[in-house]
Design a protein around this motif. Structure first.
Motif, PDB file in Angstrom:
ATOM      1  N   GLY A  15      -5.941  10.198 -10.117  1.00  0.00           N
ATOM      2  CA  GLY A  15      -4.623   9.954  -9.542  1.00  0.00           C
ATOM      3  C   GLY A  15      -4.568   8.659  -8.752  1.00  0.00           C
ATOM      4  N   LEU A  16      -5.613   8.395  -7.983  1.00  0.00           N
ATOM      5  CA  LEU A  16      -5.678   7.165  -7.197  1.00  0.00           C
ATOM      6  C   LEU A  16      -5.639   5.953  -8.123  1.00  0.00           C
ATOM      7  CD1 LEU A  16      -6.075   5.619  -4.538  1.00  0.00           C
ATOM      8  CD2 LEU A  16      -8.537   5.978  -4.817  1.00  0.00           C
ATOM      9  N   ALA A  17      -6.373   6.004  -9.222  1.00  0.00           N
ATOM     10  CA  ALA A  17      -6.386   4.882 -10.172  1.00  0.00           C
ATOM     11  C   ALA A  17      -4.995   4.660 -10.770  1.00  0.00           C
ATOM     12  CB  ALA A  17      -7.408   5.152 -11.271  1.00  0.00           C
ATOM     13  N   LEU A  18      -4.306   5.747 -11.098  1.00  0.00           N
ATOM     14  CA  LEU A  18      -2.961   5.618 -11.660  1.00  0.00           C
ATOM     15  C   LEU A  18      -1.976   5.057 -10.641  1.00  0.00           C
ATOM     16  CD1 LEU A  18      -2.865   8.951 -13.674  1.00  0.00           C
ATOM     17  CD2 LEU A  18      -2.772   6.648 -14.645  1.00  0.00           C
ATOM     18  N   VAL A  19      -2.057   5.537  -9.405  1.00  0.00           N
ATOM     19  CA  VAL A  19      -1.179   5.034  -8.352  1.00  0.00           C
ATOM     20  C   VAL A  19      -1.463   3.553  -8.094  1.00  0.00           C
ATOM     21  CG1 VAL A  19      -0.701   5.173  -5.879  1.00  0.00           C
ATOM     22  CG2 VAL A  19      -0.744   7.252  -7.249  1.00  0.00           C
ATOM     23  N   ALA A  20      -2.729   3.184  -8.102  1.00  0.00           N
ATOM     24  CA  ALA A  20      -3.116   1.801  -7.808  1.00  0.00           C
ATOM     25  C   ALA A  20      -2.556   0.825  -8.841  1.00  0.00           C
ATOM     26  CB  ALA A  20      -4.631   1.683  -7.740  1.00  0.00           C
ATOM     27  N   LYS A  21      -2.444   1.256 -10.088  1.00  0.00           N
ATOM     28  CA  LYS A  21      -1.935   0.330 -11.107  1.00  0.00           C
ATOM     29  C   LYS A  21      -0.424   0.469 -11.332  1.00  0.00           C
ATOM     30  CE  LYS A  21      -2.966   2.942 -15.303  1.00  0.00           C
ATOM     31  NZ  LYS A  21      -3.700   2.962 -16.544  1.00  0.00           N
ATOM     32  N   SER A  22       0.229   1.273 -10.511  1.00  0.00           N
ATOM     33  CA  SER A  22       1.677   1.446 -10.621  1.00  0.00           C
ATOM     34  C   SER A  22       2.377   0.660  -9.510  1.00  0.00           C
ATOM     35  CB  SER A  22       2.033   2.934 -10.501  1.00  0.00           C
ATOM     36  OG  SER A  22       1.883   3.356  -9.159  1.00  0.00           O
ATOM     37  N   ASP A  23       3.685   0.835  -9.421  1.00  0.00           N
ATOM     38  CA  ASP A  23       4.437   0.187  -8.345  1.00  0.00           C
ATOM     39  C   ASP A  23       4.722   1.151  -7.194  1.00  0.00           C
ATOM     40  OD1 ASP A  23       6.325   1.830  -9.520  1.00  0.00           O
ATOM     41  OD2 ASP A  23       7.906   0.317  -9.556  1.00  0.00           O
ATOM     42  N   CYS A  24       4.055   2.300  -7.165  1.00  0.00           N
ATOM     43  CA  CYS A  24       4.302   3.331  -6.146  1.00  0.00           C
ATOM     44  C   CYS A  24       4.125   2.808  -4.722  1.00  0.00           C
ATOM     45  CB  CYS A  24       3.385   4.532  -6.354  1.00  0.00           C
ATOM     46  SG  CYS A  24       3.615   5.359  -7.928  1.00  0.00           S
ATOM     47  N   LEU A  25       3.109   1.974  -4.520  1.00  0.00           N
ATOM     48  CA  LEU A  25       2.794   1.506  -3.173  1.00  0.00           C
ATOM     49  C   LEU A  25       3.813   0.491  -2.651  1.00  0.00           C
ATOM     50  CD1 LEU A  25      -1.082   1.319  -3.536  1.00  0.00           C
ATOM     51  CD2 LEU A  25       0.273   3.042  -2.338  1.00  0.00           C
ATOM     52  N   THR A  26       4.773   0.140  -3.488  1.00  0.00           N
ATOM     53  CA  THR A  26       5.864  -0.708  -3.021  1.00  0.00           C
ATOM     54  C   THR A  26       6.731   0.063  -2.031  1.00  0.00           C
ATOM     55  OG1 THR A  26       5.877  -1.868  -5.135  1.00  0.00           O
ATOM     56  CG2 THR A  26       7.851  -2.084  -3.770  1.00  0.00           C
ATOM     57  N   CYS A  27       6.941   1.349  -2.306  1.00  0.00           N
ATOM     58  CA  CYS A  27       7.833   2.175  -1.465  1.00  0.00           C
ATOM     59  C   CYS A  27       7.104   3.239  -0.657  1.00  0.00           C
ATOM     60  CB  CYS A  27       8.879   2.857  -2.340  1.00  0.00           C
ATOM     61  SG  CYS A  27       9.982   1.688  -3.164  1.00  0.00           S
TER      62      CYS A  27
ATOM     63  N   GLY B 280      17.937  12.680  -2.102  1.00  0.00           N
ATOM     64  CA  GLY B 280      18.370  13.822  -1.317  1.00  0.00           C
ATOM     65  C   GLY B 280      17.265  14.604  -0.647  1.00  0.00           C
ATOM     66  N   ASN B 281      16.067  14.579  -1.161  1.00  0.00           N
ATOM     67  CA  ASN B 281      14.976  15.343  -0.555  1.00  0.00           C
ATOM     68  C   ASN B 281      14.410  14.668   0.687  1.00  0.00           C
ATOM     69  OD1 ASN B 281      15.119  17.346  -2.484  1.00  0.00           O
ATOM     70  ND2 ASN B 281      13.614  16.382  -3.818  1.00  0.00           N
ATOM     71  N   TRP B 282      14.495  13.340   0.759  1.00  0.00           N
ATOM     72  CA  TRP B 282      13.893  12.592   1.858  1.00  0.00           C
ATOM     73  C   TRP B 282      14.888  11.626   2.484  1.00  0.00           C
ATOM     74  CZ3 TRP B 282       9.196  14.076   3.498  1.00  0.00           C
ATOM     75  CH2 TRP B 282       8.422  14.836   2.623  1.00  0.00           C
ATOM     76  N   GLY B 283      16.154  11.895   2.359  1.00  0.00           N
ATOM     77  CA  GLY B 283      17.153  11.005   2.937  1.00  0.00           C
ATOM     78  C   GLY B 283      18.025  10.390   1.854  1.00  0.00           C
ATOM     79  N   GLN B 284      18.737   9.354   2.224  1.00  0.00           N
ATOM     80  CA  GLN B 284      19.729   8.762   1.328  1.00  0.00           C
ATOM     81  C   GLN B 284      19.154   7.760   0.326  1.00  0.00           C
ATOM     82  OE1 GLN B 284      22.843   9.865   1.153  1.00  0.00           O
ATOM     83  NE2 GLN B 284      22.191  11.367   2.666  1.00  0.00           N
ATOM     84  N   ILE B 285      17.964   7.233   0.592  1.00  0.00           N
ATOM     85  CA  ILE B 285      17.394   6.223  -0.302  1.00  0.00           C
ATOM     86  C   ILE B 285      16.839   6.910  -1.547  1.00  0.00           C
ATOM     87  CG2 ILE B 285      15.653   4.416  -0.557  1.00  0.00           C
ATOM     88  CD1 ILE B 285      15.900   3.970   2.467  1.00  0.00           C
ATOM     89  N   PRO B 286      17.369   6.565  -2.724  1.00  0.00           N
ATOM     90  CA  PRO B 286      16.903   7.223  -3.946  1.00  0.00           C
ATOM     91  C   PRO B 286      15.532   6.699  -4.385  1.00  0.00           C
ATOM     92  CG  PRO B 286      18.530   5.564  -4.501  1.00  0.00           C
ATOM     93  CD  PRO B 286      18.440   5.608  -2.989  1.00  0.00           C
ATOM     94  N   MET B 287      14.807   7.565  -5.068  1.00  0.00           N
ATOM     95  CA  MET B 287      13.551   7.145  -5.682  1.00  0.00           C
ATOM     96  C   MET B 287      13.880   6.627  -7.068  1.00  0.00           C
ATOM     97  SD  MET B 287       9.996   9.123  -6.053  1.00  0.00           S
ATOM     98  CE  MET B 287       9.210   9.161  -7.639  1.00  0.00           C
ATOM     99  N   THR B 288      13.404   5.439  -7.364  1.00  0.00           N
ATOM    100  CA  THR B 288      13.697   4.855  -8.669  1.00  0.00           C
ATOM    101  C   THR B 288      12.950   5.609  -9.758  1.00  0.00           C
ATOM    102  OG1 THR B 288      11.898   3.269  -8.409  1.00  0.00           O
ATOM    103  CG2 THR B 288      14.085   2.550  -7.733  1.00  0.00           C
ATOM    104  N   PRO B 289      13.548   5.718 -10.934  1.00  0.00           N
ATOM    105  CA  PRO B 289      12.869   6.398 -12.033  1.00  0.00           C
ATOM    106  C   PRO B 289      11.726   5.549 -12.589  1.00  0.00           C
ATOM    107  CG  PRO B 289      15.019   5.602 -12.734  1.00  0.00           C
ATOM    108  CD  PRO B 289      14.897   5.303 -11.270  1.00  0.00           C
ATOM    109  N   HIS B 290      10.773   6.219 -13.169  1.00  0.00           N
ATOM    110  CA  HIS B 290       9.625   5.566 -13.804  1.00  0.00           C
ATOM    111  C   HIS B 290       9.474   6.163 -15.212  1.00  0.00           C
ATOM    112  CE1 HIS B 290       9.016   5.105  -9.482  1.00  0.00           C
ATOM    113  NE2 HIS B 290       8.425   3.971  -9.807  1.00  0.00           N
ATOM    114  N   PRO B 291      10.393   5.830 -16.118  1.00  0.00           N
ATOM    115  CA  PRO B 291      10.433   6.463 -17.433  1.00  0.00           C
ATOM    116  C   PRO B 291       9.239   6.149 -18.336  1.00  0.00           C
ATOM    117  CG  PRO B 291      12.016   4.667 -17.327  1.00  0.00           C
ATOM    118  CD  PRO B 291      11.460   4.841 -15.950  1.00  0.00           C
TER     119      PRO B 291
END
Length: 134
Positions: A52-64, A104-115
């Motif tokens: 999971g760490l490897a997948l997160v590291a190569k994604s844009d997740c850590l931007t938000c 809606g789960n964490w406030g008004q800022i939406p989570m962008t999709p990662h299709p």
């Protein structure tokens, strides 16, 4: 001259600190329990954590998201605490949120999709995040 003074100083220090090798006293130290077993929260050998760490590291997740602090989105540790003891259905639901996005789960800022993230990779990322609660 400096070497002689250094050697004399070290010799004096060893004598003062009991550096005599001919001492008849034997000192034994008991092994610490944690020395023979890995730390309880050492996740580095957990395959869900590593993958999971490897997948997160190569994604844009850590931007938000950050591990321990709130950024644009909640910290991973906040998510892990909210979904502590998550079952397979919850892991799937969270993985689908990664893929489809949401709000809606964490406030008004939406989570962008990662299709482009596969469901299996998204589940692996969720498992990594949830392990941060341990």
């Amino acid at each position: 001259m400096k070497k002689i003074l250094f050697v004399a100083g070290v010799a004096a220090l060893m004598t003062a600190c009991g550096g005599n090798e001919n001492s008849n006293t034997t000192t034994t130290t008991a092994a610490k329990p944690e020395a023979s077993a890995p730390a309880a929260n050492d996740l580095s050998s957990n395959p869900d954590y590593k993958n999971g760490l490897a997948l997160v590291a190569k994604s844009d997740c850590l931007t938000c998201h950050k591990v321990s602090e709130t950024s644009t989105g909640p910290s991973y540790k906040e998510v892990a605490a909210k979904y502590a003891n998550a079952d397979d259905a919850t892991v799937t639901m969270l993985a689908e949120k990664i893929i489809k996005g949401g709000s809606g789960n964490w406030g008004q800022i939406p989570m962008t999709p990662h299709p482009t993230v596969s469901i299996d990779d998204a589940k692996q990322m969720v498992k990594y995040v949830l392990l941060l609660n341990k």
